[in-house]
Design a protein around this motif. Structure first.
Motif, PDB file in Angstrom:
ATOM      1  N   ARG A  58       0.830  -1.207   0.000  1.00 51.04           N
ATOM      2  CA  ARG A  58       0.000   0.000   0.000  1.00 51.04           C
ATOM      3  C   ARG A  58       0.869   1.264   0.000  1.00 51.04           C
ATOM      4  N   SER A  59       1.877   1.298   0.857  1.00 50.12           N
ATOM      5  CA  SER A  59       2.782   2.453   0.896  1.00 50.12           C
ATOM      6  C   SER A  59       3.531   2.598  -0.421  1.00 50.12           C
ATOM      7  N   TYR A  60       3.997   1.481  -0.938  1.00 49.04           N
ATOM      8  CA  TYR A  60       4.698   1.505  -2.221  1.00 49.04           C
ATOM      9  C   TYR A  60       3.784   2.060  -3.313  1.00 49.04           C
ATOM     10  N   LEU A  61       2.530   1.650  -3.283  1.00 49.67           N
ATOM     11  CA  LEU A  61       1.561   2.074  -4.278  1.00 49.67           C
ATOM     12  C   LEU A  61       1.336   3.588  -4.230  1.00 49.67           C
ATOM     13  N   TYR A  62       1.099   4.122  -3.049  1.00 44.54           N
ATOM     14  CA  TYR A  62       0.864   5.564  -2.922  1.00 44.54           C
ATOM     15  C   TYR A  62       2.120   6.375  -3.242  1.00 44.54           C
ATOM     16  N   ARG A  63       3.268   5.904  -2.797  1.00 46.77           N
ATOM     17  CA  ARG A  63       4.509   6.617  -3.097  1.00 46.77           C
ATOM     18  C   ARG A  63       4.752   6.622  -4.601  1.00 46.77           C
ATOM     19  N   SER A  64       4.509   5.490  -5.248  1.00 46.62           N
ATOM     20  CA  SER A  64       4.690   5.409  -6.700  1.00 46.62           C
ATOM     21  C   SER A  64       3.723   6.338  -7.425  1.00 46.62           C
ATOM     22  N   LEU A  65       2.468   6.368  -6.983  1.00 48.33           N
ATOM     23  CA  LEU A  65       1.480   7.247  -7.614  1.00 48.33           C
ATOM     24  C   LEU A  65       1.845   8.708  -7.411  1.00 48.33           C
ATOM     25  N   SER A  66       2.298   9.051  -6.221  1.00 52.83           N
ATOM     26  CA  SER A  66       2.726  10.422  -5.949  1.00 52.83           C
ATOM     27  C   SER A  66       3.871  10.819  -6.876  1.00 52.83           C
ATOM     28  N   ASN A  67       4.861   9.957  -7.012  1.00 48.72           N
ATOM     29  CA  ASN A  67       5.992  10.237  -7.909  1.00 48.72           C
ATOM     30  C   ASN A  67       5.542  10.325  -9.361  1.00 48.72           C
ATOM     31  N   PHE A  68       4.650   9.440  -9.764  1.00 48.11           N
ATOM     32  CA  PHE A  68       4.130   9.449 -11.130  1.00 48.11           C
ATOM     33  C   PHE A  68       3.432  10.780 -11.427  1.00 48.11           C
ATOM     34  N   CYS A  69       2.577  11.215 -10.509  1.00 49.31           N
ATOM     35  CA  CYS A  69       1.857  12.479 -10.699  1.00 49.31           C
ATOM     36  C   CYS A  69       2.812  13.664 -10.738  1.00 49.31           C
ATOM     37  N   THR A  70       3.789  13.660  -9.860  1.00 45.20           N
ATOM     38  CA  THR A  70       4.781  14.739  -9.844  1.00 45.20           C
ATOM     39  C   THR A  70       5.524  14.801 -11.169  1.00 45.20           C
ATOM     40  N   ASP A  71       5.948  13.652 -11.670  1.00 48.68           N
ATOM     41  CA  ASP A  71       6.652  13.620 -12.962  1.00 48.68           C
ATOM     42  C   ASP A  71       5.760  14.111 -14.095  1.00 48.68           C
ATOM     43  N   ARG A  72       4.510  13.668 -14.105  1.00 49.88           N
ATOM     44  CA  ARG A  72       3.574  14.077 -15.154  1.00 49.88           C
ATOM     45  C   ARG A  72       3.357  15.592 -15.124  1.00 49.88           C
ATOM     46  N   LEU A  73       3.213  16.152 -13.925  1.00 47.42           N
ATOM     47  CA  LEU A  73       3.002  17.599 -13.798  1.00 47.42           C
ATOM     48  C   LEU A  73       4.245  18.384 -14.200  1.00 47.42           C
ATOM     49  N   ARG A  74       5.405  17.869 -13.892  1.00 48.67           N
ATOM     50  CA  ARG A  74       6.642  18.548 -14.312  1.00 48.67           C
ATOM     51  C   ARG A  74       6.728  18.612 -15.828  1.00 48.67           C
ATOM     52  N   ASP A 109      -0.204   5.960   7.841  1.00 46.30           N
ATOM     53  CA  ASP A 109      -0.050   5.556   6.439  1.00 46.30           C
ATOM     54  C   ASP A 109       0.774   6.588   5.676  1.00 46.30           C
ATOM     55  N   ILE A 110       0.476   7.854   5.895  1.00 45.73           N
ATOM     56  CA  ILE A 110       1.214   8.926   5.213  1.00 45.73           C
ATOM     57  C   ILE A 110       2.689   8.868   5.590  1.00 45.73           C
ATOM     58  N   ALA A 111       2.967   8.651   6.868  1.00 47.75           N
ATOM     59  CA  ALA A 111       4.356   8.546   7.320  1.00 47.75           C
ATOM     60  C   ALA A 111       5.075   7.405   6.600  1.00 47.75           C
ATOM     61  N   ALA A 112       4.399   6.285   6.433  1.00 50.09           N
ATOM     62  CA  ALA A 112       5.009   5.143   5.734  1.00 50.09           C
ATOM     63  C   ALA A 112       5.198   5.458   4.247  1.00 50.09           C
ATOM     64  N   ILE A 113       4.215   6.095   3.642  1.00 52.09           N
ATOM     65  CA  ILE A 113       4.288   6.417   2.217  1.00 52.09           C
ATOM     66  C   ILE A 113       5.439   7.378   1.929  1.00 52.09           C
ATOM     67  N   LEU A 114       5.568   8.412   2.761  1.00 56.85           N
ATOM     68  CA  LEU A 114       6.584   9.437   2.527  1.00 56.85           C
ATOM     69  C   LEU A 114       7.900   9.163   3.250  1.00 56.85           C
ATOM     70  N   ASP A 115       7.925   8.076   4.029  1.00 52.87           N
ATOM     71  CA  ASP A 115       9.112   7.699   4.787  1.00 52.87           C
ATOM     72  C   ASP A 115       9.544   8.826   5.734  1.00 52.87           C
ATOM     73  N   ILE A 116       8.577   9.290   6.528  1.00 55.72           N
ATOM     74  CA  ILE A 116       8.807  10.330   7.533  1.00 55.72           C
ATOM     75  C   ILE A 116       8.169   9.870   8.842  1.00 55.72           C
ATOM     76  N   PRO A 117       8.560  10.475   9.972  1.00 54.97           N
ATOM     77  CA  PRO A 117       7.899  10.132  11.235  1.00 54.97           C
ATOM     78  C   PRO A 117       6.432  10.577  11.231  1.00 54.97           C
ATOM     79  N   VAL A 118       5.602   9.892  12.006  1.00 57.49           N
ATOM     80  CA  VAL A 118       4.178  10.229  12.103  1.00 57.49           C
ATOM     81  C   VAL A 118       4.007  11.659  12.603  1.00 57.49           C
TER      82      VAL A 118
END
Length: 172
Positions: A69-85, A143-152
């Motif tokens: 799940r974390s991998y999925l959201y992180r990948s989608l976030s990166n995909f969207c960022t790349d598309r917007l760039r 979940d957000i902390a896991a997705i972004l690899d940051i503390p809660v």
């Protein structure tokens, strides 16, 4: 002795991915839609990410992916960022000039998207991303902390500071 399809060890990751796709798809589509600005691009993004997840059964070190799940959201976030760039065509209005926009009632997705994009453009991207994942992705702070690899606590503070900045921008 013949193994059934459901008990076959190689099919387990595929079933996990299918179950994840079914449960998270509406949240992922909403998140991607608010990141990219339209439903067609969001649909493409989510499909591409699930395809990537389906073909990638392990991390770069050869280990099985621990948190799909974390991998999925992180990948989608990166995909969207790349598309917007790649687009680089959007012009955002500073948050101080967005007050007249916030007074209008959003009658359709485009107006709502423009309002949200304008408000999020006035805060740091790290805060905006936490807000998107929380509101549009329907993720908990853990979940957000896991997705972004940051503390809660960092996820919570980024959300709080971002919301405070948006509120101040609307009131001024």
């Amino acid at each position: 002795m013949k193994q059934t399809l459901n008990n076959h060890p190689e099919k387990k990751p595929h079933r996990e991915i299918a179950a994840l796709m079914e449960s998270e798809r509406p949240h992922l589509l909403r998140y991607a839609c608010y990141r990219l600005g339209n439903a067609d691009d969001a649909e493409d993004a989510v499909q591409d990410i699930f395809l990537q997840l389906h073909t990638k059964k392990q991390d770069a070190g050869g280990h099985p992916l621990a948190n799909l799940r974390s991998y999925l959201y992180r990948s989608l976030s990166n995909f969207c960022t790349d598309r917007l760039r790649r687009r680089q065509t959007r012009q955002f209005v500073p948050i101080e000039q967005a007050t007249h926009v916030s007074e209008e009632k959003a009658e359709n997705f485009e107006q709502e998207f423009q309002l949200i994009s304008t408000l999020l453009a006035g805060i740091p991207e790290e805060q905006a991303e936490v807000i998107r994942l929380r509101i549009h992705g329907n993720n908990s702070f853990s979940d957000i902390a896991a997705i972004l690899d940051i503390p809660v606590t960092t996820a919570k503070s980024r959300f709080q500071y971002g919301i405070e900045k948006i509120r101040k921008g609307i009131k001024s």
